[in-house]
Design a protein around this motif. Structure first.
Motif, PDB file in Angstrom:
ATOM      1  N   VAL A 183       0.714  -1.129  -0.030  1.00  0.00           N
ATOM      2  CA  VAL A 183       0.025  -0.036  -0.225  1.00  0.00           C
ATOM      3  C   VAL A 183       0.839   1.085  -0.004  1.00  0.00           C
ATOM      4  N   GLU A 184       1.913   1.149   0.847  1.00  0.00           N
ATOM      5  CA  GLU A 184       2.506   2.314   0.878  1.00  0.00           C
ATOM      6  C   GLU A 184       3.539   2.627  -0.679  1.00  0.00           C
ATOM      7  N   ARG A 185       3.721   1.601  -1.420  1.00  0.00           N
ATOM      8  CA  ARG A 185       4.411   1.646  -2.678  1.00  0.00           C
ATOM      9  C   ARG A 185       3.294   1.911  -3.845  1.00  0.00           C
ATOM     10  N   ASN A 186       1.997   1.924  -3.386  1.00  0.00           N
ATOM     11  CA  ASN A 186       0.910   2.259  -4.505  1.00  0.00           C
ATOM     12  C   ASN A 186       1.011   0.890  -5.287  1.00  0.00           C
ATOM     13  N   ARG A 187       1.281  -0.063  -4.732  1.00  0.00           N
ATOM     14  CA  ARG A 187       1.031  -1.463  -5.740  1.00  0.00           C
ATOM     15  C   ARG A 187       0.453  -2.541  -5.399  1.00  0.00           C
ATOM     16  N   PHE A 188      -0.714  -2.030  -4.280  1.00  0.00           N
ATOM     17  CA  PHE A 188      -1.567  -3.225  -3.891  1.00  0.00           C
ATOM     18  C   PHE A 188      -2.959  -2.998  -4.774  1.00  0.00           C
TER      19      PHE A 188
ATOM     20  N   PRO B 166      -6.150  -5.724  -6.776  1.00  0.00           N
ATOM     21  CA  PRO B 166      -6.861  -6.811  -6.545  1.00  0.00           C
ATOM     22  C   PRO B 166      -6.240  -8.040  -6.809  1.00  0.00           C
ATOM     23  N   ALA B 167      -5.352  -8.050  -7.871  1.00  0.00           N
ATOM     24  CA  ALA B 167      -4.495  -9.174  -8.191  1.00  0.00           C
ATOM     25  C   ALA B 167      -3.645  -9.784  -7.280  1.00  0.00           C
ATOM     26  N   MET B 168      -2.918  -8.377  -6.592  1.00  0.00           N
ATOM     27  CA  MET B 168      -2.013  -8.640  -5.649  1.00  0.00           C
ATOM     28  C   MET B 168      -2.774  -9.080  -4.364  1.00  0.00           C
ATOM     29  N   ALA B 169      -3.778  -8.538  -4.011  1.00  0.00           N
ATOM     30  CA  ALA B 169      -4.658  -9.118  -2.922  1.00  0.00           C
ATOM     31  C   ALA B 169      -5.020 -10.530  -2.955  1.00  0.00           C
ATOM     32  N   ALA B 170      -5.440 -11.038  -3.989  1.00  0.00           N
ATOM     33  CA  ALA B 170      -5.685 -12.543  -4.214  1.00  0.00           C
ATOM     34  C   ALA B 170      -4.286 -13.238  -4.220  1.00  0.00           C
TER      35      ALA B 170
ATOM     36  N   LYS C   2       9.079 -10.588  -3.347  1.00  0.00           N
ATOM     37  CA  LYS C   2      10.449 -11.000  -2.843  1.00  0.00           C
ATOM     38  C   LYS C   2      11.344  -9.760  -2.423  1.00  0.00           C
ATOM     39  N   GLY C   3      11.096  -8.513  -2.983  1.00  0.00           N
ATOM     40  CA  GLY C   3      11.644  -7.215  -2.838  1.00  0.00           C
ATOM     41  C   GLY C   3      11.045  -6.798  -1.144  1.00  0.00           C
ATOM     42  N   LEU C   4      10.034  -7.104  -0.764  1.00  0.00           N
ATOM     43  CA  LEU C   4       9.572  -6.735   0.448  1.00  0.00           C
ATOM     44  C   LEU C   4      10.230  -7.330   1.763  1.00  0.00           C
ATOM     45  N   THR C   5       9.813  -6.826   2.907  1.00  0.00           N
ATOM     46  CA  THR C   5      10.586  -7.150   4.169  1.00  0.00           C
ATOM     47  C   THR C   5       9.674  -8.055   5.004  1.00  0.00           C
TER      48      THR C   5
ATOM     49  N   CYS D  69      -5.582 -15.506  -9.183  1.00  0.00           N
ATOM     50  CA  CYS D  69      -5.286 -13.882  -9.278  1.00  0.00           C
ATOM     51  C   CYS D  69      -5.804 -13.234 -10.568  1.00  0.00           C
ATOM     52  N   GLY D  70      -6.312 -14.200 -11.614  1.00  0.00           N
ATOM     53  CA  GLY D  70      -6.793 -13.819 -12.810  1.00  0.00           C
ATOM     54  C   GLY D  70      -5.609 -13.100 -13.584  1.00  0.00           C
ATOM     55  N   VAL D  71      -4.352 -13.704 -13.796  1.00  0.00           N
ATOM     56  CA  VAL D  71      -3.394 -12.867 -14.302  1.00  0.00           C
ATOM     57  C   VAL D  71      -2.673 -14.255 -15.302  1.00  0.00           C
ATOM     58  N   ASP D  72      -1.789 -13.683 -16.181  1.00  0.00           N
ATOM     59  CA  ASP D  72      -1.018 -14.554 -16.834  1.00  0.00           C
ATOM     60  C   ASP D  72       0.190 -14.787 -16.210  1.00  0.00           C
ATOM     61  N   GLY D  73       0.944 -15.590 -16.840  1.00  0.00           N
ATOM     62  CA  GLY D  73       2.332 -16.340 -16.387  1.00  0.00           C
ATOM     63  C   GLY D  73       3.114 -15.171 -16.135  1.00  0.00           C
ATOM     64  N   GLU D  74       3.460 -14.383 -17.274  1.00  0.00           N
ATOM     65  CA  GLU D  74       4.254 -13.074 -17.087  1.00  0.00           C
ATOM     66  C   GLU D  74       3.717 -12.045 -15.986  1.00  0.00           C
ATOM     67  N   ASP D  75       2.608 -11.664 -15.853  1.00  0.00           N
ATOM     68  CA  ASP D  75       2.418 -10.819 -14.863  1.00  0.00           C
ATOM     69  C   ASP D  75       2.439 -11.430 -13.329  1.00  0.00           C
ATOM     70  N   LEU D  76       2.236 -13.027 -13.330  1.00  0.00           N
ATOM     71  CA  LEU D  76       2.396 -13.454 -12.161  1.00  0.00           C
ATOM     72  C   LEU D  76       3.886 -13.624 -11.710  1.00  0.00           C
ATOM     73  N   ALA D  77       4.928 -13.807 -12.432  1.00  0.00           N
ATOM     74  CA  ALA D  77       6.318 -13.589 -12.328  1.00  0.00           C
ATOM     75  C   ALA D  77       6.477 -12.347 -11.725  1.00  0.00           C
ATOM     76  N   GLU D  78       6.192 -11.175 -12.134  1.00  0.00           N
ATOM     77  CA  GLU D  78       6.486 -10.181 -12.023  1.00  0.00           C
ATOM     78  C   GLU D  78       5.889  -9.590 -10.273  1.00  0.00           C
ATOM     79  N   MET D  79       4.698 -10.034 -10.363  1.00  0.00           N
ATOM     80  CA  MET D  79       4.101  -9.780  -8.797  1.00  0.00           C
ATOM     81  C   MET D  79       4.912 -10.919  -7.747  1.00  0.00           C
ATOM     82  N   ILE D  80       5.183 -12.209  -8.173  1.00  0.00           N
ATOM     83  CA  ILE D  80       6.449 -12.904  -7.195  1.00  0.00           C
ATOM     84  C   ILE D  80       7.531 -12.227  -6.920  1.00  0.00           C
TER      85      ILE D  80
END
Length: 508
Positions: A232-237, A239-243, A278-281, A263-274
């Motif tokens: 939320v702080e990064r403005n990256r939250f 519905p897909a990320m919530a799922a 990984k960049g979070l704490t 999540c209702g996304v394709d493989g490329e989007d899922l890889a970016e979300m993952i």
């Protein structure tokens, strides 16, 4: 004529002897620091020994606990405390100059409680200069222990600067105490609400404020909530990320097919979300490794008295029982032959006797100060955190006829166990604003809360209150406050000016 000559002058001066310095030091030590000090003295002084006869005995030493009968005979605070005659004589000698005060007007605040109409506002710290670990530039060199802030100290400082009311500040401190070293809140909100006598919704509201503290994600109740706060702080939250956060067990099993479907996304989007996850704490408190968490052992117990009011007793487990072995002293004194040996034996005897007396007086002083605090804040014990009264060091010092510096030392690093939980003695000190009609003083935190309530009631069709108008309303209510104080309170609450609020209301 310029020359040299000898003159003899007689004068009076106050000298702090090594023994008095030791007594002052003992008064401000925590129970853990006191235990370490006593162990060192036992090793160094052959005439000192533990009083094993009293081990596991009464809940507090007779010489200290008999000094007080009870506190607050009723919830109205009209109780009388009776102390042993002369119990504070030695404590008065431990007073220092007035510039040796920490001056806490409220928990965590570092401003004088005697400043006029709150011009220097408590809790208004400049966080623009803070560095790693929440320490301001140059502050590390000034800290006597030369260490970084712990996570709990860092959170407590932010709670003091958040502009919370006295009641909400107390709730925030309780939540911070329940936070582990990883930064996660390990407590049931319903249990905390019941213990403090407030609604669960209010505890949740305070927790939402604490979720805005640094480091981001701290005081979350789960890994999903911790990551959500950071996104939320990064403005990256979205519905897909919530799922994705709702299905972390699928991510742990590497079931990417099920994750894409959830999540209702394709493989490329899922890889970016993952990759973004990984960049979070996952452990926001891990960067604060100052010292391990230690269980707080209260110095004072407060229990309901069957006869009414509250019973205040020292915790015997935190009080070392020492005595001087007079028989051994007689033996080695008789065997001492050289002047060096005689001097050593005499010094050991004097130091042992002084330490025993100092420890006894320390216990009496802690009990006396704690009893007065309980008498002043009995409404909190009876009805909850909402009923904290304005209280300063000066008020307590005048009531028990001691110096403010003595009260300052007694309340430093000391904890009290009450039916509502374990609190630091400084928790019970809240700032006050004088009444314009000469009546009872108003809590500064209560005034801040009143200002926030008035501003929250604004709407686009009604009046948007300027700082001057707020001053007028408060003066009509009998609260003597200056415009600059209202402005600082508003800024501490992170409330925009009246012009900005008017624009926001019209936009909404």
């Amino acid at each position: 004529m310029i020359g040299q000559r000898l003159e003899v002058r007689q004068g009076q001066g106050l000298v702090i002897t090594p023994q008095l310095q030791q007594a002052i030091k003992l008064l401000q030590l925590s129970n853990l620091e006191l235990e370490a000090f006593v162990e060192a003295e036992l090793e160094r002084n052959p005439l000192l020994q533990r009083d094993e006869a009293d081990a596991g005995g009464d809940s507090a030493p007779d010489s200290a606990n008999d000094a007080v009968t009870d506190a607050a005979s009723d919830h109205g605070g009209e109780a009388e405390l009776s102390f042993v005659e002369g119990s504070d004589a030695h404590a008065q000698n431990m007073d220092a100059a007035s510039d040796d005060l920490y001056g806490d007007a409220a928990p965590g605040e570092r401003v004088s409680d005697r400043q006029e109409d709150g011009a220097a506002q408590p809790g208004l710290n400049d966080w623009s200069r803070t560095g790693a670990g929440g320490m301001a530039d140059g502050e590390e060199r000034e800290r006597p222990d030369h260490r970084d802030l712990t996570l709990w100290e860092h959170l407590q400082a932010q709670a003091s600067a958040a502009g919370l009311s006295a009641a909400d500040h107390g709730i925030a401190l309780t939540l911070i105490d329940a936070t582990d070293e990883g930064g996660y809140l390990r407590a049931d909100l319903a249990e905390i609400a019941g213990r403090l006598g407030v609604d669960v919704a209010r505890v949740e509201a305070v927790l939402s404020v604490c979720h805005g503290f640094e480091p981001t994600g701290v005081m979350a109740r789960s890994i999903a909530e911790c990551l959500t706060l950071q996104l939320v702080e990064r403005n990256r939250f979205d519905p897909a990320m919530a799922a994705l956060l709702e299905n972390l067990e699928l991510l742990a099993r590497r079931d990417l097919t099920a994750l894409r479907k959830a999540c209702g996304v394709d493989g490329e989007d899922l890889a970016e979300m993952i990759a973004e996850l990984k960049g979070l704490t996952p452990r926001p408190g891990a960067g604060f490794g100052g010292e391990p968490a230690q269980t707080v052992v209260p110095d004072v117990h407060v229990r309901p008295d069957p006869a009414g009011g509250w019973r205040v007793e020292l915790n015997a487990d935190t009080l070392p029982r020492l005595l001087m072995d007079k028989r051994y002293h007689a033996v080695i004194a008789a065997g001492a032959r050289s002047d060096t040996e005689k001097t050593f034996v005499a010094d050991c005897a004097a130091q042992a006797s002084w330490l025993v007396k100092s420890l006894d007086q320390r216990a009496k002083t802690i009990l006396k100060v704690s009893s007065e605090i309980v008498r002043q804040q009995d409404a909190f014990l009876a009805f909850g955190v909402e009923f904290l009264r304005p209280l300063t060091l000066k008020t307590v010092a005048e009531a028990i006829e001691m110096h403010e510096s003595t009260v300052s030392r007694v309340t430093s690093n000391k904890y009290v166990s009450t039916p509502r939980g374990v609190f630091e003695l400084k928790f019970f000190f809240t700032a006050a604003i004088q009444s314009s009609d000469g009546g009872a003083a108003h809590s500064a935190e209560a005034v801040r809360r009143r200002i926030k309530t008035m501003i929250d009631a604004e709407d686009a069709d009604g009046e948007v209150l300027s700082d001057d108008r707020i001053v007028e309303i408060l003066n009509e209510a009998g609260i003597d406050i200056a415009r600059r104080t209202v402005a600082k309170y508003r800024e501490a609450l992170k409330i925009p000016s009246s012009v900005q609020r008017r624009r926001l209301l019209k936009t909404a």
